[in-house]
Design an enzyme around this catalytic site. Structure first.
Site, PDB file in Angstrom:
ATOM      1  N   LYS A  13       0.829  -1.215   0.000  1.00  0.00           N
ATOM      2  CA  LYS A  13       0.000   0.000   0.000  1.00  0.00           C
ATOM      3  C   LYS A  13       0.862   1.264   0.000  1.00  0.00           C
ATOM      4  CE  LYS A  13      -2.044  -0.747   4.005  1.00  0.00           C
ATOM      5  NZ  LYS A  13      -1.399  -1.981   4.443  1.00  0.00           N
ATOM      6  N   ARG A  88      -9.185   1.071   9.094  1.00  0.00           N
ATOM      7  CA  ARG A  88      -8.723  -0.291   9.349  1.00  0.00           C
ATOM      8  C   ARG A  88      -9.775  -1.124  10.064  1.00  0.00           C
ATOM      9  NH1 ARG A  88      -2.801   0.882   9.109  1.00  0.00           N
ATOM     10  NH2 ARG A  88      -1.708  -1.069   9.335  1.00  0.00           N
ATOM     11  N   ARG A 127      11.669  -5.529   4.894  1.00  0.00           N
ATOM     12  CA  ARG A 127      11.422  -4.122   4.489  1.00  0.00           C
ATOM     13  C   ARG A 127      12.404  -3.151   5.140  1.00  0.00           C
ATOM     14  NH1 ARG A 127       5.451  -2.092   4.750  1.00  0.00           N
ATOM     15  NH2 ARG A 127       5.527  -3.000   6.841  1.00  0.00           N
ATOM     16  N   ARG A 158      11.719  -0.884  10.407  1.00  0.00           N
ATOM     17  CA  ARG A 158      10.672  -0.527  11.349  1.00  0.00           C
ATOM     18  C   ARG A 158      10.684  -1.488  12.537  1.00  0.00           C
ATOM     19  NH1 ARG A 158       5.183   0.219   7.969  1.00  0.00           N
ATOM     20  NH2 ARG A 158       4.415  -0.806   9.852  1.00  0.00           N
ATOM     21  N   ARG A 169       0.031  -8.729  13.458  1.00  0.00           N
ATOM     22  CA  ARG A 169      -0.608  -7.709  12.598  1.00  0.00           C
ATOM     23  C   ARG A 169      -1.499  -8.378  11.553  1.00  0.00           C
ATOM     24  NH1 ARG A 169       4.652  -4.943  10.813  1.00  0.00           N
ATOM     25  NH2 ARG A 169       3.410  -3.665   9.416  1.00  0.00           N
TER      26      ARG A 169
HETATM   27  P1  AMP Z   1       1.304   0.728   8.967  1.00  0.00           P
HETATM   28  O1  AMP Z   1       2.470   1.631   8.754  1.00  0.00           O
HETATM   29  O2  AMP Z   1       0.104   1.141   8.152  1.00  0.00           O
HETATM   30  O3  AMP Z   1       1.649  -0.727   8.791  1.00  0.00           O
HETATM   31  O4  AMP Z   1       0.859   0.922  10.500  1.00  0.00           O
HETATM   32  C1  AMP Z   1       1.746   0.585  11.556  1.00  0.00           C
HETATM   33  C2  AMP Z   1       0.984   0.491  12.867  1.00  0.00           C
HETATM   34  O5  AMP Z   1       0.372   1.749  13.169  1.00  0.00           O
HETATM   35  C3  AMP Z   1      -0.179  -0.499  12.886  1.00  0.00           C
HETATM   36  O6  AMP Z   1       0.235  -1.830  13.142  1.00  0.00           O
HETATM   37  C4  AMP Z   1      -1.039   0.060  14.020  1.00  0.00           C
HETATM   38  O7  AMP Z   1      -0.475  -0.224  15.301  1.00  0.00           O
HETATM   39  C5  AMP Z   1      -0.895   1.576  13.807  1.00  0.00           C
HETATM   40  N1  AMP Z   1      -1.937   2.076  12.874  1.00  0.00           N
HETATM   41  C6  AMP Z   1      -1.761   2.574  11.623  1.00  0.00           C
HETATM   42  N2  AMP Z   1      -2.923   2.951  11.073  1.00  0.00           N
HETATM   43  C7  AMP Z   1      -3.881   2.677  11.998  1.00  0.00           C
HETATM   44  C8  AMP Z   1      -5.298   2.804  12.022  1.00  0.00           C
HETATM   45  N3  AMP Z   1      -5.982   3.287  10.965  1.00  0.00           N
HETATM   46  N4  AMP Z   1      -5.954   2.413  13.141  1.00  0.00           N
HETATM   47  C9  AMP Z   1      -5.289   1.930  14.207  1.00  0.00           C
HETATM   48  N5  AMP Z   1      -3.972   1.753  14.248  1.00  0.00           N
HETATM   49  C10 AMP Z   1      -3.248   2.129  13.153  1.00  0.00           C
END
Ligand code: AMP
Length: 213
Positions: A13, A88, A127, A158, A169
Site C-alpha cells: 500500500k 482499518r 522491508r 521498522r 498484525r
Molecule cells: P502501517 O504503517 O500502516 O503498517 O501501521 C503501523 C501500525 O500503526 C499499525 O500496526 C497500528 O499499530 C498503527 N496504525 C496505523 N494505522 C492505523 C489505524 N488506521 N488504526 C489503528 N492503528 C493504526
C-alpha cells in the site's frame, strides 16, 4: 480525486500510494507514518503509541481519526488525497464516511492489494525504509541492506517488522480490517488487484489505467 488503499501489512500500500502521489500530485495520508512521526517526537503520547504499535495492535480510533481529519481538511488535500492504512475497521470506515459527507466529497476508488501470505511475511521482515525520503526497498529482493545509504538518507528497519509482530498484525488484519472489503464492495468502488514477486511497476500501471478510465 480521493483514493484509498486497502491490504494486509506488507501488501505494498505504501509503495503504491507513493507512486500514485508522484503520478497525480495528490498527497498520501499514511496513518502509520503519522503515528511513527509522533513516536519519534518523544512525547508522552508517542511513548504510549510505541508500545501499542510494537505489539501489532491498533491505536485507538479517536487518535487516528483526529490525525486523518486534520490532514484531509488541510489545504494540501484540496485537490484530493490518497489514504494509506486508514480506515482499518468498520467503525473507522463509518467515521470516514461522516467526515467526507461533511466536507461534501466522496471516495472515488478503493484499491485492495491482494498478496499471498508467505510473500507478505518476507516483504515485512525484509522491508527497509529511507529515513529521509521514505523510499522503500527489501533486503530479500534488492541489494540494499539496513544501514546502507539510499542517496538521500539511510535505510532503516521498522520496529514492528519482525516475524512475531507481523504475525500479530496479520491476525488483527483478518479480524478487523477484512470486513471493510465488503463495505466498499457494496458501494461499488472496490478494485481488486493482485501483487506478486514481479515488483511494484505492473501494479502501478494497472492502478493508473483504472484511475484514468
Ligand atoms: P502501517 O504503517 O500502516 O503498517 O501501521 C503501523 C501500525 O500503526 C499499525 O500496526 C497500528 O499499530 C498503527 N496504525 C496505523 N494505522 C492505523 C489505524 N488506521 N488504526 C489503528 N492503528 C493504526
Amino acid at each position: 480525486m480521493n483514493i484509498l488503499f486497502l491490504g494486509a501489512p506488507g501488501s505494498g500500500k505504501g509503495t503504491q500510494s507513493k507512486n500514485i502521489e508522484n503520478e497525480f500530485n495528490i498527497p498520501q495520508i499514511s496513518t502509520g507514518d503519522l503515528l511513527r512521526a509522533e513516536t519519534a517526537s518523544g512525547s508522552k503520547l508517542g511513548e504510549e503509541l510505541k508500545e501499542i504499535m510494537s505489539s501489532g495492535k491498533f491505536v485507538s480510533d479517536d487518535i487516528v481519526l483526529e490525525l486523518v481529519s486534520k490532514k484531509i481538511t488541510s489545504n494540501d488535500c484540496k485537490e484530493g488525497f490518497i489514504l494509506d492504512g486508514f480506515p482499518r475497521n468498520i467503525s473507522q470506515a463509518s467515521s470516514l464516511d461522516n467526515l467526507l459527507n461533511k466536507l461534501d466529497v466522496a471516495l472515488e476508488h478503493v484499491f485492495l492489494i491482494d498478496v499471498p501470505t508467505d510473500l507478505i511475511i518476507k516483504r515485512c521482515v525484509g522491508r527497509i525504509t529511507c529515513d529521509t525520503c521514505g523510499k522503500i526497498e527489501n533486503e530479500y529482493f534488492s541489494d540494499y541492506k539496513e544501514g546502507d545509504s539510499c542517496g538521500d538518507g539511510v535505510f532503516v528497519k521498522r520496529a514492528d517488522d519482525n516475524e512475531e509482530t507481523v504475525t500479530n498484525r496479520l491476525k488483527v488484519y483478518s479480524e478487523q480490517t477484512e470486513p471493510i472489503i465488503d463495505y466498499y464492495e457494496k458501494k461499488g468502488i472496490l478494485h481488486r488487484i493482485t501483487g506478486g514477486e514481479d515488483g511494484p511497476e505492473r501494479l502501478t500501471q494497472e492502478i493508473i489505467t483504472i484511475i484514468n478510465n
